[in-house]
Enzyme design. Sequence first.
Site, mmCIF file in Angstrom:
data_model
loop_
_atom_site.group_PDB
_atom_site.id
_atom_site.type_symbol
_atom_site.label_atom_id
_atom_site.label_comp_id
_atom_site.label_asym_id
_atom_site.label_seq_id
_atom_site.Cartn_x
_atom_site.Cartn_y
_atom_site.Cartn_z
ATOM 1 N N GLU A 253 39.518 46.545 28.770
ATOM 2 C CA GLU A 253 40.287 45.131 28.758
ATOM 3 C C GLU A 253 39.582 43.953 28.582
ATOM 4 O O GLU A 253 38.866 43.466 29.778
ATOM 5 C CB GLU A 253 41.420 45.212 29.865
ATOM 6 C CG GLU A 253 42.578 44.457 29.887
ATOM 7 C CD GLU A 253 43.430 45.183 28.490
ATOM 8 O OE1 GLU A 253 43.477 44.514 27.618
ATOM 9 O OE2 GLU A 253 43.802 46.350 29.002
ATOM 10 N N LYS B 102 35.260 50.193 41.948
ATOM 11 C CA LYS B 102 34.107 49.254 42.176
ATOM 12 C C LYS B 102 34.737 47.830 41.774
ATOM 13 O O LYS B 102 35.136 47.587 40.439
ATOM 14 C CB LYS B 102 33.381 49.599 41.180
ATOM 15 C CG LYS B 102 31.938 48.667 41.474
ATOM 16 C CD LYS B 102 31.412 48.343 39.980
ATOM 17 C CE LYS B 102 30.556 46.952 39.894
ATOM 18 N NZ LYS B 102 30.953 45.831 40.932
ATOM 19 N N GLU C 100 35.224 32.747 24.295
ATOM 20 C CA GLU C 100 35.719 32.698 25.403
ATOM 21 C C GLU C 100 35.016 31.750 26.736
ATOM 22 O O GLU C 100 33.868 31.899 26.784
ATOM 23 C CB GLU C 100 35.885 34.090 26.143
ATOM 24 C CG GLU C 100 36.836 34.002 27.389
ATOM 25 C CD GLU C 100 37.206 35.621 27.999
ATOM 26 O OE1 GLU C 100 36.245 36.195 28.174
ATOM 27 O OE2 GLU C 100 38.481 35.566 28.345
ATOM 28 N N CYS D 161 42.220 36.227 31.585
ATOM 29 C CA CYS D 161 42.185 36.680 30.164
ATOM 30 C C CYS D 161 43.091 36.067 29.256
ATOM 31 O O CYS D 161 42.819 35.933 27.959
ATOM 32 C CB CYS D 161 42.158 38.287 30.066
ATOM 33 S SG CYS D 161 41.198 39.044 31.211
HETATM 34 C C1 UN1 Z 1 44.015 38.889 33.342
HETATM 35 O O1 UN1 Z 1 43.723 37.649 33.265
HETATM 36 O O2 UN1 Z 1 43.239 39.803 32.655
HETATM 37 O O3 UN1 Z 1 49.722 37.585 32.069
HETATM 38 C C2 UN1 Z 1 45.463 39.313 33.594
HETATM 39 C C3 UN1 Z 1 49.037 36.975 32.900
HETATM 40 C C4 UN1 Z 1 48.770 37.838 34.321
HETATM 41 C C5 UN1 Z 1 47.748 38.919 33.957
HETATM 42 C C6 UN1 Z 1 46.352 38.228 33.675
HETATM 43 N N1 UN1 Z 1 50.152 38.672 34.405
HETATM 44 O O4 UN1 Z 1 48.575 36.143 33.005
#
Ligand code: UN1
Length: 492
Positions: free
Chosen positions: A249, A174, A383, A283
């Site tokens: 995550e 999804k 965040e 993230c």
């Molecule tokens: C994310 O934002 O969940 O390390 C992943 C990084 C990328 C992956 C980010 N290779 O910024």
Amino acid sequence: MSESHGLYIDGKWEIPPGAKTFSTHNPATGDELGTFVAARPEDVERAVAAAHKAFKSWREVPAPKRGRILLQAAEIYRRDKASLGRTVTMEMGKILPEGLGDVQEAIDFIEYASGEGRRLLGETVPSELRNKACLTLRQPKGVVAAITPWNFPTAIPNWKIAAALISGNTVVFKPASNTALCGTRVVQAYAEAGLPAGVLNLVTGSGGVVGDTLVSDPRVRAVSFTGGSDTGREVYLKGAQKLKYVHLELGGKNPQIVMDDANLDLALEGVLFGAFGSAGQRCTATSRLILHQDIYEEFLGRLIERLRRLRVGNPLDEGVEMGPVASAEQERKVLGYIEIGKKEGAELLLGGTKLTGAPYDRGFFIAPTIFAATHGMRITKEEIFGPVLSVLKVRDFEEAVRVANDVDYGLSSSIYTRDVNLSFQAMERLEAGITYINAPTIGAEVQLPFGGIKNTGNGGREAGTTAIDEFTEIKTVFVDFSNRLQKAQIDA
Ligand code: UN1
């Protein structure tokens, strides 16, 4: 009119009769990109049933053969990289080099995962008894739900899908609704690569309907979720009721520390990429810049001066350095945090507004924003997921580490220093799943574990050697070839 796309269930693309639909739009221009099926619970259940049925034979395909199909999918992504990269850019707004990077990260991971087809390593260890062998095997879990965000709309789905498939699981996928076209293209490559029917299924639609149905269905044995902490917590709780394995995550509040001995040019390039790459929507994005007091004025001055010249615009255009944020919802959230920052008394040094006038009128463009903040303000702890950077001044390394660690998240972290002792101390003491020395907080490579501590997750790691842990059960096997009853733990 944009194209209509279906669900992919049991090897067939389908638009169920009378299906409700939704569309995705280019966040830079507002143009519609495609329409998609808002799957109903019964559609999701059919997808799970297909995956459940396909599991019996897919788990028996030798893992190296599964790897061949994965490699074929990677080849298709490689062939189509230019157009896929454009699709990423058009659908979620990161600049084209980053859209292409998203696709490259998908390719990299699939190639890495397909090699697991010739490993899937177990252990052999000694027995305490004679004529007895002890070993472990890795076995697939069954049907896996992959629920993924919009910010890496081809890479993150593939971290999950490729790792699940190589391990012998079947998948119901999804994608985030606002990147449903990318999700569709992710699956098209596997279909073209010859994956058997039912092994990978696509259900588009809302988290409330599709996500919920997936997480509640008892046939789904593992859920792999990347997204916001609030949704992650709900997914975890719901999965817990059925004792499912749930991999999460979640968010980050990643610091870049710059010490007084740092190479400031390097640190400046680092924070520009880390904080404003993908308009801060990673993230791993840098959202706190922690500066040693002795370089604070100079570094901040240079950063502002450089950011004033940052080219914000249509992310497809060459030379543009930052695009829009991904959606109206994202724009509201980020502008909301900017207001919170101002109310809290943080000093707005740059940006802080929605960009208007051509070429920004039809998109969700926010000016690169810098606050001189005080640690503890909400903008330094929560965040934001946008192009907003809080700058914090510290006296020394001890205070830098204390401030860096004093948040609820722990994904990525970075320090710029030439001092080898401080580098190693930072490696040990920064509370994060990832620490960079003299490099920005973003840009992790797929052959290493990826994930975080505290509210960033629940202990798992994706990618790297840990990728298959999420998707395999360990079977422990004892083989007694003594031809008599031997008793472990009992004195002879
Ligand atoms: C994310 O934002 O969940 O390390 C992943 C990084 C990328 C992956 C980010 N290779 O910024």
